[in-house]
Write a protein that holds these residues in place. Structure first.
Motif, PDB file in Angstrom:
ATOM      1  N   ARG A 185     -65.060  36.107 -20.576  1.00  0.00           N
ATOM      2  CA  ARG A 185     -64.815  35.067 -19.780  1.00  0.00           C
ATOM      3  C   ARG A 185     -63.328  34.192 -20.246  1.00  0.00           C
ATOM      4  O   ARG A 185     -63.190  34.226 -21.281  1.00  0.00           O
ATOM      5  N   ALA A 186     -62.794  33.922 -19.039  1.00  0.00           N
ATOM      6  CA  ALA A 186     -61.566  33.019 -19.561  1.00  0.00           C
ATOM      7  C   ALA A 186     -61.387  31.905 -18.350  1.00  0.00           C
ATOM      8  O   ALA A 186     -62.131  31.820 -17.505  1.00  0.00           O
ATOM      9  N   GLY A 187     -60.468  31.134 -18.778  1.00  0.00           N
ATOM     10  CA  GLY A 187     -60.063  29.879 -17.727  1.00  0.00           C
ATOM     11  C   GLY A 187     -60.964  28.748 -18.281  1.00  0.00           C
ATOM     12  O   GLY A 187     -60.673  28.324 -19.392  1.00  0.00           O
ATOM     13  N   PHE A 188     -61.170  27.764 -17.390  1.00  0.00           N
ATOM     14  CA  PHE A 188     -61.791  26.516 -17.559  1.00  0.00           C
ATOM     15  C   PHE A 188     -63.173  26.792 -18.270  1.00  0.00           C
ATOM     16  O   PHE A 188     -63.907  27.502 -18.163  1.00  0.00           O
ATOM     17  N   PRO A 189     -63.525  25.971 -19.433  1.00  0.00           N
ATOM     18  CA  PRO A 189     -64.315  25.951 -20.262  1.00  0.00           C
ATOM     19  C   PRO A 189     -65.762  25.518 -19.449  1.00  0.00           C
ATOM     20  O   PRO A 189     -66.875  25.710 -19.752  1.00  0.00           O
ATOM     21  N   VAL A 190     -65.595  24.731 -18.384  1.00  0.00           N
ATOM     22  CA  VAL A 190     -66.650  24.192 -17.672  1.00  0.00           C
ATOM     23  C   VAL A 190     -66.593  25.009 -16.297  1.00  0.00           C
ATOM     24  O   VAL A 190     -65.625  25.534 -15.866  1.00  0.00           O
ATOM     25  N   GLY A 191     -67.716  24.775 -15.763  1.00  0.00           N
ATOM     26  CA  GLY A 191     -67.698  25.476 -14.202  1.00  0.00           C
ATOM     27  C   GLY A 191     -68.273  26.904 -14.592  1.00  0.00           C
ATOM     28  O   GLY A 191     -68.378  27.339 -15.598  1.00  0.00           O
ATOM     29  N   ASN A 192     -68.668  27.344 -13.581  1.00  0.00           N
ATOM     30  CA  ASN A 192     -69.156  28.940 -13.243  1.00  0.00           C
ATOM     31  C   ASN A 192     -68.837  29.630 -12.215  1.00  0.00           C
ATOM     32  O   ASN A 192     -69.553  30.618 -12.027  1.00  0.00           O
ATOM     33  N   THR A 193     -67.555  29.229 -11.614  1.00  0.00           N
ATOM     34  CA  THR A 193     -67.241  30.113 -10.378  1.00  0.00           C
ATOM     35  C   THR A 193     -66.107  30.889 -10.793  1.00  0.00           C
ATOM     36  O   THR A 193     -65.013  30.410 -11.145  1.00  0.00           O
ATOM     37  N   VAL A 194     -66.206  32.130 -10.264  1.00  0.00           N
ATOM     38  CA  VAL A 194     -65.075  33.088 -10.684  1.00  0.00           C
ATOM     39  C   VAL A 194     -63.893  32.680  -9.644  1.00  0.00           C
ATOM     40  O   VAL A 194     -64.193  32.802  -8.440  1.00  0.00           O
ATOM     41  N   ARG A 195     -62.599  32.641 -10.048  1.00  0.00           N
ATOM     42  CA  ARG A 195     -61.609  32.318  -9.275  1.00  0.00           C
ATOM     43  C   ARG A 195     -60.465  33.432  -9.346  1.00  0.00           C
ATOM     44  O   ARG A 195     -59.538  33.527  -8.383  1.00  0.00           O
ATOM     45  N   ASN A 196     -60.350  34.355 -10.210  1.00  0.00           N
ATOM     46  CA  ASN A 196     -59.578  35.418 -10.450  1.00  0.00           C
ATOM     47  C   ASN A 196     -60.115  36.425 -11.372  1.00  0.00           C
ATOM     48  O   ASN A 196     -61.477  36.190 -12.328  1.00  0.00           O
ATOM     49  N   GLN A 197     -59.625  37.531 -11.665  1.00  0.00           N
ATOM     50  CA  GLN A 197     -59.825  38.699 -12.411  1.00  0.00           C
ATOM     51  C   GLN A 197     -58.729  39.594 -12.744  1.00  0.00           C
ATOM     52  O   GLN A 197     -57.931  39.720 -11.746  1.00  0.00           O
ATOM     53  N   ASP A 198     -58.754  40.341 -13.759  1.00  0.00           N
ATOM     54  CA  ASP A 198     -57.445  41.074 -14.202  1.00  0.00           C
ATOM     55  C   ASP A 198     -57.687  42.557 -13.491  1.00  0.00           C
ATOM     56  O   ASP A 198     -56.715  43.223 -13.698  1.00  0.00           O
ATOM     57  N   ARG A 199     -58.992  42.943 -13.142  1.00  0.00           N
ATOM     58  CA  ARG A 199     -59.122  44.414 -12.668  1.00  0.00           C
ATOM     59  C   ARG A 199     -59.669  44.558 -11.356  1.00  0.00           C
ATOM     60  O   ARG A 199     -60.598  43.587 -11.243  1.00  0.00           O
ATOM     61  N   ARG A 200     -59.472  45.184 -10.490  1.00  0.00           N
ATOM     62  CA  ARG A 200     -60.148  45.455  -9.325  1.00  0.00           C
ATOM     63  C   ARG A 200     -60.101  47.161  -9.141  1.00  0.00           C
ATOM     64  O   ARG A 200     -58.986  47.676  -9.397  1.00  0.00           O
ATOM     65  N   GLY A 201     -60.886  47.604  -8.374  1.00  0.00           N
ATOM     66  CA  GLY A 201     -60.918  48.840  -7.726  1.00  0.00           C
ATOM     67  C   GLY A 201     -61.359  49.905  -8.840  1.00  0.00           C
ATOM     68  O   GLY A 201     -61.959  49.645  -9.626  1.00  0.00           O
ATOM     69  N   LEU A 202     -60.642  51.056  -8.565  1.00  0.00           N
ATOM     70  CA  LEU A 202     -61.185  52.233  -9.662  1.00  0.00           C
ATOM     71  C   LEU A 202     -60.808  51.950 -11.222  1.00  0.00           C
ATOM     72  O   LEU A 202     -59.540  51.598 -11.316  1.00  0.00           O
ATOM     73  N   THR A 203     -61.703  51.878 -11.964  1.00  0.00           N
ATOM     74  CA  THR A 203     -61.492  51.577 -13.561  1.00  0.00           C
ATOM     75  C   THR A 203     -62.296  52.502 -14.238  1.00  0.00           C
ATOM     76  O   THR A 203     -63.542  52.711 -13.904  1.00  0.00           O
TER      77      THR A 203
END
Length: 215
Positions: A185-203
């Motif tokens: 988990r990264a970003g704001f310490p409060v809240g619980n909604t995903v706004r971005n991610q570092d990986r997508r697709g085949l991993t």
């Protein structure tokens, strides 16, 4: 005729008419079955017709009474005659999830065979049906027919990271971990909604996926 006192009288007791044994009629044509019934001195009773994927159209599915039953001459034998395989409308399942497509087709009495094609960048998500044979264009097929569906498959050792933007972090984390990934988990310490991610697709499985939290 007079009989002397204390004489002997012989009585012949009738056993009734000779009973006839029902032969095997299943699989015979209707004409042959009716001829076999009449040859025994029996008569053809009610004729019913129903669909069958195992008995050819016009052939006997069953009789009543059944094979080897005993009947007196003149008694009826009922027959059920095949109308052939039941026609069913074929659905187009291209673009659907494999499990949903399989359940839909099997629910119509069709036999589903799955072919697999490895995922490549830009293709449909893993588990998605990308082709079917026969192709559904409003046509009907016989119940029990074979339908092949081609499904996108993950290469060995690989997983697929979906886009979790707007999803609840806890739900996204649970889904990723169940698929074989580690989650950070990264970003704001409060809240619980995903706004971005570092990986997508085949991993590769076991990779750490960072989910960024925002408002």
């Amino acid at each position: 005729e007079d009989v002397a006192k204390d004489g002997t009288v012989t009585l012949n007791i009738s056993q009734g008419p000779e009973l006839k044994t029902i032969p095997k009629l299943k699989g015979k044509s209707q004409d042959d079955a009716e001829a076999a019934i009449e040859e025994l001195g029996l008569k053809v009773g009610d004729i019913k017709r129903r669909f069958s994927s195992t008995v050819d159209e016009g052939d006997v599915i069953s009789s009543a009474p059944t094979v080897d039953s005993k009947l007196a001459p003149g008694r009826p034998v009922d027959l059920v005659i095949s109308k052939g395989a039941e026609p069913v409308r074929l659905d187009n399942v291209v673009g659907q999830n494999q499990d949903v497509a399989k359940k839909l087709l099997e629910g119509k009495g069709l036999k589903v065979f799955i072919l697999e094609q490895d995922y490549v960048d830009g293709s449909a998500d893993p588990g998605t049906v990308i082709q079917q044979d026969p192709i559904a264009q409003g046509q009907t097929v016989d119940k029990g027919s074979r339908v092949e569906i081609t499904v996108v498959k993950l290469p060995d050792g690989q997983g697929f990271v979906k886009d979790f933007n707007g999803r609840n972090f806890d739900e996204a984390k649970a889904e990723l971990e169940a698929a074989g990934f580690r989650v950070k988990r990264a970003g704001f310490p409060v809240g619980n909604t995903v706004r971005n991610q570092d990986r997508r697709g085949l991993t590769p499985l076991g990779t750490e996926v960072t989910l960024f939290i925002g408002f």
